[in-house]
Design an enzyme around this catalytic site. Structure first.
Site, PDB file in Angstrom:
ATOM      1  N   LYS A 110       2.695  -1.124   9.011  1.00  0.00           N
ATOM      2  CA  LYS A 110       3.960  -0.653   8.514  1.00  0.00           C
ATOM      3  C   LYS A 110       5.046  -0.565   9.000  1.00  0.00           C
ATOM      4  CE  LYS A 110       6.912   2.739   9.079  1.00  0.00           C
ATOM      5  NZ  LYS A 110       7.870   3.153  10.365  1.00  0.00           N
ATOM      6  N   SER A 111       5.757  -1.264   9.105  1.00  0.00           N
ATOM      7  CA  SER A 111       7.140  -1.529   9.975  1.00  0.00           C
ATOM      8  C   SER A 111       7.960  -1.205   9.118  1.00  0.00           C
ATOM      9  CB  SER A 111       6.639  -2.650  11.198  1.00  0.00           C
ATOM     10  OG  SER A 111       8.337  -2.859  11.591  1.00  0.00           O
ATOM     11  N   VAL A 112       9.770  -0.882   9.617  1.00  0.00           N
ATOM     12  CA  VAL A 112      10.856  -1.301   8.732  1.00  0.00           C
ATOM     13  C   VAL A 112      11.521  -1.563   9.234  1.00  0.00           C
ATOM     14  CG1 VAL A 112      10.527   1.353   7.616  1.00  0.00           C
ATOM     15  CG2 VAL A 112      11.857   1.069  10.269  1.00  0.00           C
TER      16      VAL A 112
ATOM     17  N   LYS B 207      -2.619   5.664  -4.670  1.00  0.00           N
ATOM     18  CA  LYS B 207      -4.141   6.727  -3.819  1.00  0.00           C
ATOM     19  C   LYS B 207      -3.720   7.865  -4.837  1.00  0.00           C
ATOM     20  CE  LYS B 207      -3.981   5.038   0.418  1.00  0.00           C
ATOM     21  NZ  LYS B 207      -1.607   4.847   1.008  1.00  0.00           N
TER      22      LYS B 207
ATOM     23  N   HIS C 256      -7.534   9.147  -2.249  1.00  0.00           N
ATOM     24  CA  HIS C 256      -6.818   9.655  -0.792  1.00  0.00           C
ATOM     25  C   HIS C 256      -7.534  10.416   0.425  1.00  0.00           C
ATOM     26  CE1 HIS C 256      -2.582   9.452   0.556  1.00  0.00           C
ATOM     27  NE2 HIS C 256      -3.825   9.022   2.002  1.00  0.00           N
TER      28      HIS C 256
ATOM     29  N   ILE D 198      -2.878  -3.131   6.565  1.00  0.00           N
ATOM     30  CA  ILE D 198      -1.809  -3.096   6.217  1.00  0.00           C
ATOM     31  C   ILE D 198      -1.080  -2.386   7.533  1.00  0.00           C
ATOM     32  CG2 ILE D 198      -2.491  -2.694   4.214  1.00  0.00           C
ATOM     33  CD1 ILE D 198      -3.442   0.431   4.416  1.00  0.00           C
TER      34      ILE D 198
ATOM     35  N   ASN E 167       4.162  -9.559  12.560  1.00  0.00           N
ATOM     36  CA  ASN E 167       2.945  -8.500  11.890  1.00  0.00           C
ATOM     37  C   ASN E 167       2.079  -9.198  10.422  1.00  0.00           C
ATOM     38  OD1 ASN E 167       3.132  -6.871  13.395  1.00  0.00           O
ATOM     39  ND2 ASN E 167       3.701  -5.513  11.701  1.00  0.00           N
TER      40      ASN E 167
ATOM     41  N   ASP F 286       0.484  -0.856  -0.260  1.00  0.00           N
ATOM     42  CA  ASP F 286       0.287   0.444   0.001  1.00  0.00           C
ATOM     43  C   ASP F 286       0.932   1.011  -0.105  1.00  0.00           C
ATOM     44  OD1 ASP F 286      -3.240   1.211   0.545  1.00  0.00           O
ATOM     45  OD2 ASP F 286      -1.707   2.670   1.956  1.00  0.00           O
TER      46      ASP F 286
ATOM     47  N   TYR G 122       2.926  10.260  -0.580  1.00  0.00           N
ATOM     48  CA  TYR G 122       3.624   9.191   0.444  1.00  0.00           C
ATOM     49  C   TYR G 122       5.554   9.331  -0.053  1.00  0.00           C
ATOM     50  CZ  TYR G 122       0.489   6.724   2.302  1.00  0.00           C
ATOM     51  OH  TYR G 122      -1.004   6.673   2.972  1.00  0.00           O
TER      52      TYR G 122
ATOM     53  N   LEU H  64      -2.218  -0.427  13.932  1.00  0.00           N
ATOM     54  CA  LEU H  64      -1.127  -0.890  15.564  1.00  0.00           C
ATOM     55  C   LEU H  64      -2.278   0.877  15.892  1.00  0.00           C
ATOM     56  CD1 LEU H  64       0.900  -2.490  14.394  1.00  0.00           C
ATOM     57  CD2 LEU H  64      -0.701  -3.524  15.065  1.00  0.00           C
TER      58      LEU H  64
ATOM     59  N   ARG I  55       9.642  -7.467  13.027  1.00  0.00           N
ATOM     60  CA  ARG I  55       7.970  -6.729  13.507  1.00  0.00           C
ATOM     61  C   ARG I  55       7.762  -7.246  11.494  1.00  0.00           C
ATOM     62  NH1 ARG I  55       8.751  -0.747  15.524  1.00  0.00           N
ATOM     63  NH2 ARG I  55       8.782  -1.414  18.013  1.00  0.00           N
TER      64      ARG I  55
HETATM   65  N1  LIG Z   1      -5.268   6.611   3.183  1.00  0.00           N
HETATM   66  C1  LIG Z   1      -4.768   6.877   4.352  1.00  0.00           C
HETATM   67  O1  LIG Z   1      -4.894   8.090   4.676  1.00  0.00           O
HETATM   68  C2  LIG Z   1      -2.905   6.623   5.178  1.00  0.00           C
HETATM   69  C3  LIG Z   1      -3.086   6.769   6.387  1.00  0.00           C
HETATM   70  C4  LIG Z   1      -2.038   6.751   6.897  1.00  0.00           C
HETATM   71  C5  LIG Z   1      -1.498   5.107   6.530  1.00  0.00           C
HETATM   72  N2  LIG Z   1      -2.458   4.620   5.686  1.00  0.00           N
HETATM   73  C6  LIG Z   1      -1.603   3.366   4.947  1.00  0.00           C
HETATM   74  O2  LIG Z   1      -1.356   2.431   6.021  1.00  0.00           O
HETATM   75  C7  LIG Z   1      -0.319   2.121   6.896  1.00  0.00           C
HETATM   76  C8  LIG Z   1      -0.304   1.864   8.771  1.00  0.00           C
HETATM   77  O3  LIG Z   1      -0.519   2.959   8.885  1.00  0.00           O
HETATM   78  P1  LIG Z   1       0.797   3.605   9.998  1.00  0.00           P
HETATM   79  O4  LIG Z   1       1.656   3.433   9.189  1.00  0.00           O
HETATM   80  O5  LIG Z   1       0.281   5.134   9.996  1.00  0.00           O
HETATM   81  O6  LIG Z   1       0.630   3.235  11.034  1.00  0.00           O
HETATM   82  P2  LIG Z   1       0.349   1.729  11.948  1.00  0.00           P
HETATM   83  O7  LIG Z   1       0.314   0.175  10.774  1.00  0.00           O
HETATM   84  O8  LIG Z   1      -0.778   1.425  12.586  1.00  0.00           O
HETATM   85  O9  LIG Z   1       1.538   1.353  12.862  1.00  0.00           O
HETATM   86  C9  LIG Z   1       3.174   1.683  11.858  1.00  0.00           C
HETATM   87  C10 LIG Z   1       4.025   2.088  13.382  1.00  0.00           C
HETATM   88  O10 LIG Z   1       4.098   1.361  14.384  1.00  0.00           O
HETATM   89  C11 LIG Z   1       5.142   0.479  13.935  1.00  0.00           C
HETATM   90  N3  LIG Z   1       5.236  -1.211  14.777  1.00  0.00           N
HETATM   91  C12 LIG Z   1       4.918  -1.785  13.614  1.00  0.00           C
HETATM   92  N4  LIG Z   1       4.444  -3.396  13.790  1.00  0.00           N
HETATM   93  C13 LIG Z   1       5.453  -3.517  15.150  1.00  0.00           C
HETATM   94  C14 LIG Z   1       4.836  -4.394  15.676  1.00  0.00           C
HETATM   95  N5  LIG Z   1       4.595  -5.697  15.421  1.00  0.00           N
HETATM   96  N6  LIG Z   1       5.053  -4.212  17.417  1.00  0.00           N
HETATM   97  C15 LIG Z   1       5.587  -3.094  18.049  1.00  0.00           C
HETATM   98  N7  LIG Z   1       5.513  -1.818  16.932  1.00  0.00           N
HETATM   99  C16 LIG Z   1       5.189  -2.063  15.508  1.00  0.00           C
HETATM  100  C17 LIG Z   1       5.764   0.718  13.286  1.00  0.00           C
HETATM  101  O11 LIG Z   1       7.212   1.148  13.840  1.00  0.00           O
HETATM  102  P3  LIG Z   1       8.484   0.430  13.232  1.00  0.00           P
HETATM  103  O12 LIG Z   1       8.372   0.933  11.715  1.00  0.00           O
HETATM  104  O13 LIG Z   1       9.688   1.834  13.521  1.00  0.00           O
HETATM  105  O14 LIG Z   1       9.078  -0.678  12.966  1.00  0.00           O
HETATM  106  C18 LIG Z   1       5.452   1.654  12.893  1.00  0.00           C
HETATM  107  O15 LIG Z   1       5.655   3.229  14.221  1.00  0.00           O
HETATM  108  C19 LIG Z   1       0.887   2.720   6.142  1.00  0.00           C
HETATM  109  O16 LIG Z   1       1.913   2.556   5.975  1.00  0.00           O
HETATM  110  C20 LIG Z   1      -0.125   3.203   5.100  1.00  0.00           C
HETATM  111  O17 LIG Z   1      -0.126   2.395   3.770  1.00  0.00           O
HETATM  112  C21 LIG Z   1      -3.136   5.314   4.826  1.00  0.00           C
END
Ligand SMILES: NC(=O)c1ccc[n+]([C@@H]2O[C@H](COP(=O)([O-])OP(=O)(O)OC[C@H]3O[C@@H](n4cnc5c(N)ncnc54)[C@H](OP(=O)(O)O)[C@@H]3O)[C@@H](O)[C@H]2O)c1
Length: 275
Positions: A231-233, A76, A109, A229, A241, A46, A51, A191, A237
């Site tokens: 995200k982690s780098v 998007k 988006h 979806i 996930n 995604d 981005y 998350l 993790r």
């Molecule tokens: N449509 C939209 O408007 C919109 C908006 C926001 C996001 N998105 C999409 O949704 C995806 C996910 O959302 P997000 O990146 O905002 O947040 P998320 O996936 O809820 O959380 C990512 C954060 O959690 C940490 N994390 C990931 N796996 C973990 C685990 N197993 N244990 C502990 N911490 C963990 C990551 O750290 P590290 O990376 O440091 O490991 C990062 O800081 C985005 O990448 C994007 O593709 C879409």
């Protein structure tokens, strides 16, 4: 390698239930991150024009050299490109950045209601779908009133509505509307960017199953039929996930997670965000 469950969209296209999000991953780091995700077993990625990392995703896809039909790539159209012609141009730009000749899913988006252009963009997405240039089309951050306007056009029903969704913000009105109209709910920030991982209810359930808090939250989503979806780098993790199929949350555990709703929005409100 973990087998990823699939969900069938309203036009028959199959989408992996677990994808890999790349929001806030700098382009220079994206190739490596996506390469790790593909190696771990993710096949759905995604991204979004805003981005700034579609090129990095594209480099990873090219290097992986996987059969194109095994991949599911979402991007998007950003707010500045809303409008009929603008969206068609934005789609071509995203394809070029990704080095692909079609996307599996293309989303609006944000509706950005003050601009008044999301229905024009929707007609552009319908045209892309009709001409076979994209496999499925949908929206992101749409509230029921805006979805209803799309339905009232009488054309294609969005396959997906991707919204912020996690235990602290469950968006039940949006989920109900989506379900009633055959629109799949896809959870962004599943998350809550880590904000829902430390609570007692989550850590207790995690301890019961010998799993991590993140796995418990992602499992909660999966059992409620949503696409996620995360995200982690971080390599551990990224793998963790994806590894959420070997246990099942009980009804009372699901209810305990449902009870964490607290209007805990991390991103903007769709009705108010105009870019
Ligand atoms: N449509 C939209 O408007 C919109 C908006 C926001 C996001 N998105 C999409 O949704 C995806 C996910 O959302 P997000 O990146 O905002 O947040 P998320 O996936 O809820 O959380 C990512 C954060 O959690 C940490 N994390 C990931 N796996 C973990 C685990 N197993 N244990 C502990 N911490 C963990 C990551 O750290 P590290 O990376 O440091 O490991 C990062 O800081 C985005 O990448 C994007 O593709 C879409």
């Amino acid at each position: 390698m973990t087998t990823i469950p699939a969900i069938t969209l309203n036009n028959g296209v199959s989408m992996p239930a677990i994808g890999y999000g790349v929001f806030q991953v700098p382009d220079a780091e994206t190739e490596q991150a996506v390469t790790k995700a593909l190696a771990a077993g993710y096949r759905s990625i995604d991204t979004a024009a805003i981005y700034g990392n579609e090129a990095g995703v594209g480099r990873a896809l090219a290097a992986a050299d996987l059969p194109r039909e095994d991949l599911f790539i979402t991007s998007k159209v950003w707010i500045e490109d809303l409008g009929f012609e603008e969206t068609l141009v934005a789609y071509d730009t995203s394809l070029a950045m990704l080095g692909l000749d079609y996307l599996d899913l293309y989303l609006i988006h944000w509706p950005a209601p003050e601009k008044g252009l999301y229905l024009d963009s929707w007609r552009a997405l319908e045209q892309l779908l009709a001409s076979g240039r994209v496999r499925a089309i949908g929206v992101s951050n749409f509230v029921p009133e805006q979805l209803q306007q799309i339905l009232d056009l009488g054309g294609i029903v969005p396959a997906v509505n991707q919204v912020e969704l996690h235990p602290a913000l469950q968006q039940r009105d949006i989920q109900e509307f989506n379900t009633a109209h055959g629109i799949l709910t896809e959870a962004w920030s599943p998350l809550a960017q880590g904000a829902v991982l430390g609570g007692q209810a989550v850590t207790d359930i995690a301890a019961t199953h010998g799993r991590t808090p993140a796995q418990v939250i992602l499992r909660w989503h999966l059992q409620q039929g949503r696409i996620i979806i995360p995200k982690s780098v971080t390599p551990a993790r990224i793998a963790e996930n994806l590894d959420i199929r070997g246990f099942v949350l009980t009804d009372s555990e699901m209810a305990a997670l449902d009870a964490l709703e607290r209007d805990g929005r991390t991103g903007p409100h769709p009705a108010e965000f105009n870019g």
